[in-house]
Design a protein around this motif. Structure first.
Motif, short mmCIF file in Angstrom:
data_model
loop_
_atom_site.label_atom_id
_atom_site.label_comp_id
_atom_site.label_asym_id
_atom_site.label_seq_id
_atom_site.Cartn_x
_atom_site.Cartn_y
_atom_site.Cartn_z
N LEU A 1 -9.93 -4.21 0.58
CA LEU A 1 -9.40 -4.94 1.74
C LEU A 1 -10.49 -5.33 2.72
CD1 LEU A 1 -6.33 -2.74 2.72
CD2 LEU A 1 -6.28 -4.98 1.63
N ASP A 2 -10.24 -6.47 3.38
CA ASP A 2 -10.99 -6.87 4.57
C ASP A 2 -9.92 -7.07 5.64
OD1 ASP A 2 -12.68 -7.84 6.49
OD2 ASP A 2 -13.05 -9.76 5.50
N GLY A 3 -9.70 -6.04 6.43
CA GLY A 3 -8.58 -6.08 7.38
C GLY A 3 -7.29 -5.90 6.62
N THR A 4 -6.44 -6.93 6.62
CA THR A 4 -5.19 -6.87 5.86
C THR A 4 -5.18 -7.86 4.70
OG1 THR A 4 -4.17 -8.47 7.38
CG2 THR A 4 -3.85 -6.12 7.88
N THR A 5 -6.33 -8.47 4.42
CA THR A 5 -6.43 -9.41 3.31
C THR A 5 -7.14 -8.76 2.13
OG1 THR A 5 -6.50 -11.29 4.82
CG2 THR A 5 -7.28 -11.67 2.58
N VAL A 6 -6.56 -8.88 0.96
CA VAL A 6 -7.16 -8.33 -0.25
C VAL A 6 -8.35 -9.21 -0.66
CG1 VAL A 6 -6.74 -7.78 -2.67
CG2 VAL A 6 -4.94 -7.40 -0.98
N THR A 7 -9.50 -8.58 -0.91
CA THR A 7 -10.70 -9.32 -1.34
C THR A 7 -11.01 -9.09 -2.81
OG1 THR A 7 -12.11 -7.49 -0.61
CG2 THR A 7 -11.72 -9.30 0.96
N ARG A 8 -10.38 -8.08 -3.41
CA ARG A 8 -10.57 -7.81 -4.83
C ARG A 8 -9.34 -7.09 -5.33
NH1 ARG A 8 -14.35 -3.42 -7.76
NH2 ARG A 8 -14.06 -4.17 -9.88
N LEU B 1 0.85 -1.18 0.00
CA LEU B 1 0.00 0.00 0.00
C LEU B 1 0.89 1.24 0.00
CD1 LEU B 1 -2.65 -1.04 2.67
CD2 LEU B 1 -2.69 -1.42 0.20
N ASP B 2 0.31 2.38 -0.31
CA ASP B 2 1.09 3.61 -0.36
C ASP B 2 1.68 3.99 0.99
OD1 ASP B 2 0.64 3.76 -3.06
OD2 ASP B 2 -1.00 5.20 -2.89
N ASP B 3 1.08 3.47 2.10
CA ASP B 3 1.63 3.77 3.43
C ASP B 3 2.70 2.75 3.86
OD1 ASP B 3 0.22 1.48 4.14
OD2 ASP B 3 -1.17 2.52 5.48
N GLY B 4 3.06 1.82 2.95
CA GLY B 4 4.12 0.86 3.22
C GLY B 4 3.66 -0.47 3.77
N ARG B 5 2.36 -0.61 4.08
CA ARG B 5 1.86 -1.89 4.60
C ARG B 5 1.83 -2.93 3.48
NH1 ARG B 5 -3.80 -1.22 6.80
NH2 ARG B 5 -3.87 0.44 5.26
N LEU B 6 2.17 -4.17 3.84
CA LEU B 6 2.13 -5.30 2.92
C LEU B 6 0.83 -6.06 3.15
CD1 LEU B 6 3.72 -7.00 0.83
CD2 LEU B 6 4.59 -8.32 2.77
N VAL B 7 0.07 -6.27 2.06
CA VAL B 7 -1.18 -7.03 2.13
C VAL B 7 -1.11 -8.16 1.11
CG1 VAL B 7 -2.57 -5.08 2.96
CG2 VAL B 7 -2.31 -5.44 0.49
N SER B 8 -1.90 -9.21 1.32
CA SER B 8 -1.83 -10.36 0.42
C SER B 8 -3.21 -10.83 0.01
CB SER B 8 -1.06 -11.50 1.10
OG SER B 8 -1.74 -11.90 2.26
N TRP B 9 -3.23 -11.68 -1.03
CA TRP B 9 -4.48 -12.28 -1.48
C TRP B 9 -4.24 -13.74 -1.85
CZ3 TRP B 9 -1.93 -8.74 -4.61
CH2 TRP B 9 -1.42 -9.24 -5.79
N GLY C 1 -10.80 -14.45 -9.83
CA GLY C 1 -12.03 -13.70 -10.10
C GLY C 1 -11.79 -12.29 -10.61
N SER C 2 -10.57 -11.95 -10.94
CA SER C 2 -10.23 -10.56 -11.27
C SER C 2 -10.34 -10.20 -12.75
CB SER C 2 -8.80 -10.27 -10.82
OG SER C 2 -7.87 -10.91 -11.68
N ALA C 3 -10.44 -11.15 -13.65
CA ALA C 3 -10.41 -10.94 -15.10
C ALA C 3 -9.00 -10.58 -15.59
CB ALA C 3 -11.42 -9.89 -15.56
N LEU C 4 -8.02 -10.62 -14.70
CA LEU C 4 -6.63 -10.38 -15.10
C LEU C 4 -5.95 -11.72 -15.35
CD1 LEU C 4 -5.68 -7.72 -12.39
CD2 LEU C 4 -6.32 -7.31 -14.78
N ARG C 5 -4.92 -11.72 -16.20
CA ARG C 5 -4.19 -12.95 -16.45
C ARG C 5 -2.83 -12.97 -15.77
NH1 ARG C 5 -4.45 -14.22 -22.71
NH2 ARG C 5 -2.78 -12.73 -22.60
#
Length: 69
Positions: free
Chosen positions: A49-56, A18-26, A33-37
């Motif tokens: 985010l849901d807490g520190t976990t990426v949901t999308r 994140l821009d504040d330096g926090r590391l988050v994961s998914w 489910g993202s439509a990205l490859r």
């Protein structure tokens, strides 16, 4: 919220800074489910985010309902 890709695994799991330096994961299911490859380290993405976990994870303009303006 915007973030920069930190890691990306072949199974689709990954992490972002994140821009504040926090590391988050998914887990792989979120990326599936993202439509990205693929994403690369340093790439900017939008996340929810849901807490520190990426949901999308997405890039504006890619996927259902994402119109480039």
């Amino acid at each position: 919220m915007q973030a920069s890709i930190h890691t990306f695994a072949e199974d689709g799991s990954g992490s972002a800074l994140l821009d504040d330096g926090r590391l988050v994961s998914w887990p792989a299911e979120v990326f599936a489910g993202s439509a990205l490859r693929h994403v690369r380290p340093g790439q900017r993405v939008s996340i929810e985010l849901d807490g520190t976990t990426v949901t999308r994870v997405w890039i504006v303009g890619i996927g259902p309902g994402e119109t480039i303006r």
